[in-house]
Design an enzyme around this catalytic site. Structure first.
Site, short mmCIF file in Angstrom:
data_model
loop_
_atom_site.label_atom_id
_atom_site.label_comp_id
_atom_site.label_asym_id
_atom_site.label_seq_id
_atom_site.Cartn_x
_atom_site.Cartn_y
_atom_site.Cartn_z
N GLU A 39 43.20 34.63 40.67
CA GLU A 39 44.15 35.64 40.17
C GLU A 39 45.59 35.14 40.26
O GLU A 39 46.41 35.45 39.41
CB GLU A 39 43.99 36.96 40.96
CG GLU A 39 42.71 37.71 40.65
CD GLU A 39 42.57 38.08 39.17
OE1 GLU A 39 43.59 38.30 38.50
OE2 GLU A 39 41.43 38.13 38.68
N TYR A 122 49.01 44.75 39.47
CA TYR A 122 47.88 44.24 38.69
C TYR A 122 47.00 43.31 39.55
O TYR A 122 45.78 43.46 39.61
CB TYR A 122 48.40 43.48 37.45
CG TYR A 122 47.32 42.65 36.82
CD1 TYR A 122 46.38 43.24 35.99
CD2 TYR A 122 47.19 41.29 37.12
CE1 TYR A 122 45.35 42.49 35.45
CE2 TYR A 122 46.16 40.55 36.59
CZ TYR A 122 45.25 41.15 35.76
OH TYR A 122 44.22 40.41 35.24
N ASP A 140 46.62 45.54 32.49
CA ASP A 140 47.50 44.46 32.02
C ASP A 140 47.65 44.58 30.50
O ASP A 140 47.21 45.58 29.90
CB ASP A 140 46.94 43.09 32.42
CG ASP A 140 45.67 42.74 31.68
OD1 ASP A 140 45.08 43.63 31.05
OD2 ASP A 140 45.27 41.56 31.71
#
Ligand code: SF4
Length: 237
Positions: A39, A122, A140
């Site tokens: 991520e 996010y 997102d």
């Protein structure tokens, strides 16, 4: 599991994802550190550009403790070429905090994750849902585009109201599904099918649910941000 008509679109989406998802290394593991690192790297990097970097970093620093002990220059050397170096600095800081405060483990809640350097709403939602199964929807650009088209939402992309509207919508739906599959299905679908330009509407598994497609107005969604008017300046000589 009994699926309500409102949830059928997400069930169809997840079924599509489970059959069509790309085979990526962080999808073959349940290790939170690997998911965390994916991520961080793919926040601002395309998968084809960042994949080799991901593999290299995981090979050199396979867990939080090894990254926490890494000399800064060594880690930055590995990162070289990925760009956005603040991500690398923050990953080192976060690893040291995780080593001190969480016994060298990635913490499991959204609230703990979002306190770490380099992690925003996010990324916290993505890690919490994918690594720990927490029902935290991710919103997102991909997700906003997909949901705006599916629901023909009229709120422009740049408005915070759009994010909160989608967040609310997904928050009630995610509880009926595996949160990791739910979020990854939306992101993967936005990356592969419901793309910004030329979405694959005619073969789309969600076509029958999609208000933008049904009304023949896919090109109008998501609604673009209104252009700011240029100020008129009068000059006197
Ligand atoms: Fe996206 Fe087209 Fe599918 Fe609608 S029909 S979800 S616009 S790909």
């Amino acid at each position: 599991m009994k699926i309500s008509p409102a949830d059928l679109v997400f069930k169809t989406l997840i079924d599509w994802y489970l059959t069509n998802k790309r085979d990526l290394p962080w999808r073959q593991t349940a290790l939170p550190y690997h998911i965390y690192m994916s991520e961080i790297i793919f926040q601002q990097t395309r998968i084809d550009q960042g994949l080799q970097y991901y593999k290299k970093i995981i090979r050199h620093y396979p867990n939080v403790k090894s990254l926490a002990k890494a000399p800064e220059t060594d880690f930055l050397n590995l990162w070289q070429g990925l760009g956005y170096y603040s991500r690398a600095h923050n990953a080192l800081k976060a690893a040291r905090i995780m080593a001190d405060k969480y016994y060298g483990e990635v913490p499991g809640s959204y609230e703990q994750l979002i306190e770490l350097p380099g992690i925003g709403p996010y990324t916290a939602a993505a890690i919490a849902s994918i690594a720990f199964g927490q029902p935290c929807p991710v919103v997102d650009g991909n997700v906003k585009r997909v949901i705006s088209r599916l629901r023909a939402l009229k709120t422009p992309l740049d408005k915070p109201e759009l994010t909160s509207e989608i967040q609310k919508n997904l928050q009630s739906a995610i509880h009926s599904f595996n949160p990791s599959d739910f979020n990854q299905a939306l992101m993967e679908f936005g990356a592969l099918v419901c793309t910004p330009a030329n979405p694959q509407c005619t073969s789309c598994p969600l076509g029958k649910f999609c208000k933008a497609f049904i009304s023949g107005k896919t090109h109008l969604f998501p609604v673009k941000a209104a252009k700011k008017e240029k100020p008129v300046v009068t000059l006197q000589y």
